[in-house]
Design a protein around this motif. Structure first.
Motif, PDB file in Angstrom:
ATOM      1  N   GLY A 116      20.590  57.937  52.378  1.00 47.85           N
ATOM      2  CA  GLY A 116      21.656  57.833  53.344  1.00 47.85           C
ATOM      3  C   GLY A 116      20.849  58.927  54.078  1.00 47.85           C
ATOM      4  O   GLY A 116      21.052  59.213  55.143  1.00 47.85           O
ATOM      5  N   SER A 118      18.946  58.947  56.311  1.00 46.42           N
ATOM      6  CA  SER A 118      17.998  59.223  58.060  1.00 46.42           C
ATOM      7  C   SER A 118      19.783  59.330  58.287  1.00 46.42           C
ATOM      8  O   SER A 118      19.222  59.871  59.887  1.00 46.42           O
ATOM      9  N   ASN A 208      25.061  44.799  57.919  1.00 46.85           N
ATOM     10  CA  ASN A 208      24.833  45.417  58.689  1.00 46.85           C
ATOM     11  C   ASN A 208      24.572  43.573  59.857  1.00 46.85           C
ATOM     12  O   ASN A 208      23.430  43.451  59.269  1.00 46.85           O
ATOM     13  N   TYR A 211      21.004  41.895  61.449  1.00 49.66           N
ATOM     14  CA  TYR A 211      19.753  41.966  60.436  1.00 49.66           C
ATOM     15  C   TYR A 211      21.372  40.366  60.249  1.00 49.66           C
ATOM     16  O   TYR A 211      20.132  39.700  59.898  1.00 49.66           O
ATOM     17  N   GLY A 241      25.543  53.018  56.620  1.00 56.41           N
ATOM     18  CA  GLY A 241      24.341  54.091  56.771  1.00 56.41           C
ATOM     19  C   GLY A 241      24.369  54.340  55.545  1.00 56.41           C
ATOM     20  O   GLY A 241      23.330  54.575  54.998  1.00 56.41           O
ATOM     21  N   SER A 242      25.063  54.921  55.062  1.00 58.57           N
ATOM     22  CA  SER A 242      24.677  55.603  53.633  1.00 58.57           C
ATOM     23  C   SER A 242      25.811  54.238  52.629  1.00 58.57           C
ATOM     24  O   SER A 242      26.798  54.523  52.634  1.00 58.57           O
ATOM     25  N   MET A 243      25.185  53.496  51.646  1.00 57.29           N
ATOM     26  CA  MET A 243      26.039  53.277  50.754  1.00 57.29           C
ATOM     27  C   MET A 243      26.667  53.805  49.948  1.00 57.29           C
ATOM     28  O   MET A 243      27.646  53.125  49.778  1.00 57.29           O
ATOM     29  N   PHE A 257      31.127  45.093  50.622  1.00 52.65           N
ATOM     30  CA  PHE A 257      30.120  45.857  50.845  1.00 52.65           C
ATOM     31  C   PHE A 257      28.567  44.871  50.717  1.00 52.65           C
ATOM     32  O   PHE A 257      28.657  44.492  49.666  1.00 52.65           O
ATOM     33  N   TYR A 259      24.438  43.702  50.814  1.00 47.72           N
ATOM     34  CA  TYR A 259      23.208  44.231  51.135  1.00 47.72           C
ATOM     35  C   TYR A 259      22.581  43.146  50.895  1.00 47.72           C
ATOM     36  O   TYR A 259      21.482  43.386  49.424  1.00 47.72           O
ATOM     37  N   GLU A 275      20.039  52.873  41.870  1.00 51.60           N
ATOM     38  CA  GLU A 275      21.608  52.440  43.235  1.00 51.60           C
ATOM     39  C   GLU A 275      22.881  51.584  42.820  1.00 51.60           C
ATOM     40  O   GLU A 275      24.012  52.056  42.478  1.00 51.60           O
TER      41      GLU A 275
END
Ligand code: P6P
Length: 329
Positions: A116, A118, A208, A211, A241-243, A257, A259, A275
């Motif tokens: 995370g 970013s 998210n 997308y 935005g942080s798994m 969750f 992705y 992860e």
């Protein structure tokens, strides 16, 4: 009566063949490294540690200074343990050989030093994920990659550290999931969440939706179904935005969750070994489930260190419905 992380490890291993002291010494590397990392995270805006190193890691991603600091700290702390044979990190292209040829070397350590990243510059929760694997059975090659490329069910222990409104360490050694909160006044991780059980059904989905035109249609339709009440209750959206942060909320409050793969990331965006595997180990130990969209994450065979995977992780109700929905669509 307060229980510290070290005490808990000894109790956990008192009934197991592994030496409790050896694994406690190994896990103490996570304790020390995460305390050093969180001290920097808490002052990221001050000590000129903010921002990027303007260096590129092995995946072509700009390395944030805190990424580099966290990675170097974890490598140093684990390298001081004679039982560590090989280390693999999200920030290093190749495995790091530590004490592999020593008879004391029993474990491989795999971690993402700062997931995370970013979010670092905007003071949003970030985390460290780690996975501990037994050395492989003595084989002819005994290549460092043999220590790392092992399926998720070979994990001896796994967990994560969350640098959020508090610093929380969550781990499992295969005997349930337990959480510890760092008490800054004494500098110890104190047991705060014993025997965490993921709620069978929650009311958050973490996906998210920016997308939606890139994710496979069936995933978008699954989420639309949940939003329209397919599971009999209202769901709210949460995507940090942080798994690790999104998973921790799912672990404690339930929900799902997701992705999936996208055209830019055809194998998924998240990494299998450091992860998805630790998260899936924790999820299953807490009564939840984790899938790559077609099979349990822990059954996925790793072929390379930085292998990516889609990740769907959540409570029994959401995950059972996910499997039913995907079979029909
Ligand atoms: P996006 C963080 O960089 C990360 O790898 C995961 O922790 C997080 O779930 C994902 O990327 C967010 O990516 O593109 O949806 O913002």
């Amino acid at each position: 009566m307060l229980t510290t992380f070290q005490q808990h490890i000894v109790q956990e291993f008192a009934r197991r063949p592994e030496s409790p002291m050896e694994l406690q010494w190994l896990m103490s590397a996570v304790i020390l490294a995460s305390k050093l990392i969180q001290a920097q995270v808490r002052r990221a805006g001050l000590g000129n540690i903010l921002g990027s190193f303007d260096e590129i890691n092995s995946h072509g991603e700009v390395q944030q200074k805190l990424d580099v600091y966290a990675n170097e700290t974890l490598i140093k702390c684990f390298s001081l343990r004679q039982s560590v044979g090989v280390i693999a990190s999200e920030e290093n292209e190749h495995p790091i050989v530590v004490h592999k040829d020593s008879p004391e070397a029993q474990y491989a350590i795999v971690f993402d030093p700062l997931d995370g990243s970013s979010n670092i510059d905007v003071a949003v929760t970030i985390g460290t994920t780690f996975s501990i694997l037994h050395r492989p059975e003595r084989t002819d090659s005994d290549h460092p990659l043999d220590w790392i490329l092992q399926g998720g069910r070979r994990q001896v222990a796994a967990g994560y550290v969350l640098y959020g409104s508090s610093t929380v360490l969550v781990y499992s050694v295969g005997n349930g999931v337990h959480g510890f909160t760092l008490d800054p006044s004494v500098g110890s991780y104190v047991l705060s969440h014993e025997n965490i059980v993921m709620p069978e059904q929650g009311h958050y989905y973490s996906f998210n939706e920016a997308y939606n035109d890139k994710f496979p249609r069936r995933y978008v339709e699954y989420v639309d179904g949940i939003k329209k009440g397919a599971l009999g209750k209202f769901y709210s959206s949460r995507f940090i935005g942080s798994m690790v942060a999104d998973f921790h909320r799912t672990l404690l409050r339930g929900g799902i969750f997701i992705y999936p793969e996208t055209p830019n990331y055809p194998n998924g965006r998240l990494r299998l070994l450091y992860e998805a595997n630790p998260i899936a180990f924790i999820a299953e130990q807490a009564g939840g489930q984790a899938s790559d969209g077609t099979q349990p994450i822990l059954d996925v065979r790793p072929l390379e260190i930085h292998q990516r995977t889609p990740l769907v992780v959540g409570g029994k109700r959401e995950m059972d419905y996910f499997r039913e929905f995907m079979l029909k669509n």
